[in-house]
Write a protein that holds these residues in place. Structure first.
Motif, PDB file in Angstrom:
ATOM      1  N   ILE A  27       0.863  -1.177   0.000  1.00  0.00           N
ATOM      2  CA  ILE A  27       0.000   0.000   0.000  1.00  0.00           C
ATOM      3  C   ILE A  27       0.899   1.226   0.000  1.00  0.00           C
ATOM      4  N   LEU A  30      -3.308   5.865   1.192  1.00  0.00           N
ATOM      5  CA  LEU A  30      -4.646   5.553   1.662  1.00  0.00           C
ATOM      6  C   LEU A  30      -5.407   6.867   1.753  1.00  0.00           C
ATOM      7  N   LEU A  45      -7.410   2.806  -1.576  1.00  0.00           N
ATOM      8  CA  LEU A  45      -6.035   2.389  -1.339  1.00  0.00           C
ATOM      9  C   LEU A  45      -5.304   2.357  -2.677  1.00  0.00           C
TER      10      LEU A  45
END
Length: 158
Positions: A27, A30, A45
Motif C-alpha cells: 500500500i 490511503l 487504497l
C-alpha cells in the motif's frame, strides 16, 4: 483480455473475491473521501497488486512477479478502525478477509491484515481498478517511476 501475466480483466469486484489475493501487495497511499457527488465514506487504497507469482526458472533461485498499480475502493465504508505500527518501513498486506457481519447490518466486515498493521471496516463491497498493464519484475513492488507515482484513479487501463 488475457496477457502473459494471466490477468483476465482490469476491474475486479467483491464478486471476484475468492479468486483474488493481496499477499505482499504494498500500500503506497490511503485516502478517505466524502463528496456531494459520490457515495459517502469512500476508502481508497493505492497499491501494487501482485497479479501473479512466477516460479523460478530452472537454475534460478528467486521468484519473479507480475505487478500492476491498482486502486482498491470500498464505497460507503464505515466503522473504520485500525492499528499502525510500530512501522519499520512499508505497509504490506498479509491477507484481506471478508467476515460475516457481527450485527444485524448486512454489510460484511473487511479485515486488511498487514505486516505490522491492520485495518478493519464495514462496506457492502469493493472495486479494484488495475491502472496499467502488469509489469514482469524481480521484486514484489514497483518503483515510483514504474507505477507512475501515487494515484487513486478509478479507471482501468483497458
Amino acid at each position: 483480455m488475457t496477457d502473459p501475466s494471466g490477468l483476465s480483466k482490469a476491474v475486479w469486484t467483491d464478486a471476484d473475491f475468492p479468486q483474488m489475493g493481496w499477499h505482499d501487495s504494498r500500500i503506497h497511499a490511503l485516502g478517505f473521501l466524502e463528496d456531494d457527488d459520490l457515495p459517502p465514506g469512500r476508502l481508497l487504497l493505492d497499491l501494487d497488486y501482485i497479479v501473479c507469482w512466477v516460479e523460478p526458472a530452472r537454475r534460478q533461485k528467486h521468484f519473479t512477479f507480475w505487478v500492476a498499480p491498482a486502486t482498491l475502493v470500498f464505497d460507503q465504508a464505515w466503522d473504520i478502525t485500525g492499528d499502525l505500527g510500530p512501522l519499520h518501513g512499508s505497509l504490506e498486506i498479509a491477507d484481506l478477509h471478508r467476515l460475516d457481519p457481527p450485527d444485524d447490518h448486512p454489510d460484511p466486515m473487511w479485515h486488511i491484515e498487514g505486516h505490522e498493521f491492520e485495518l478493519k471496516l464495514r462496506a457492502s463491497g469493493f472495486r479494484q481498478y488495475i491502472r496499467t498493464p502488469p509489469q514482469h519484475v524481480s521484486r514484489q513492488v514497483l518503483t515510483m517511476t514504474e507505477r507512475g507515482g501515487l494515484g487513486f484513479a478509478e479507471q482501468a487501463f483497458a
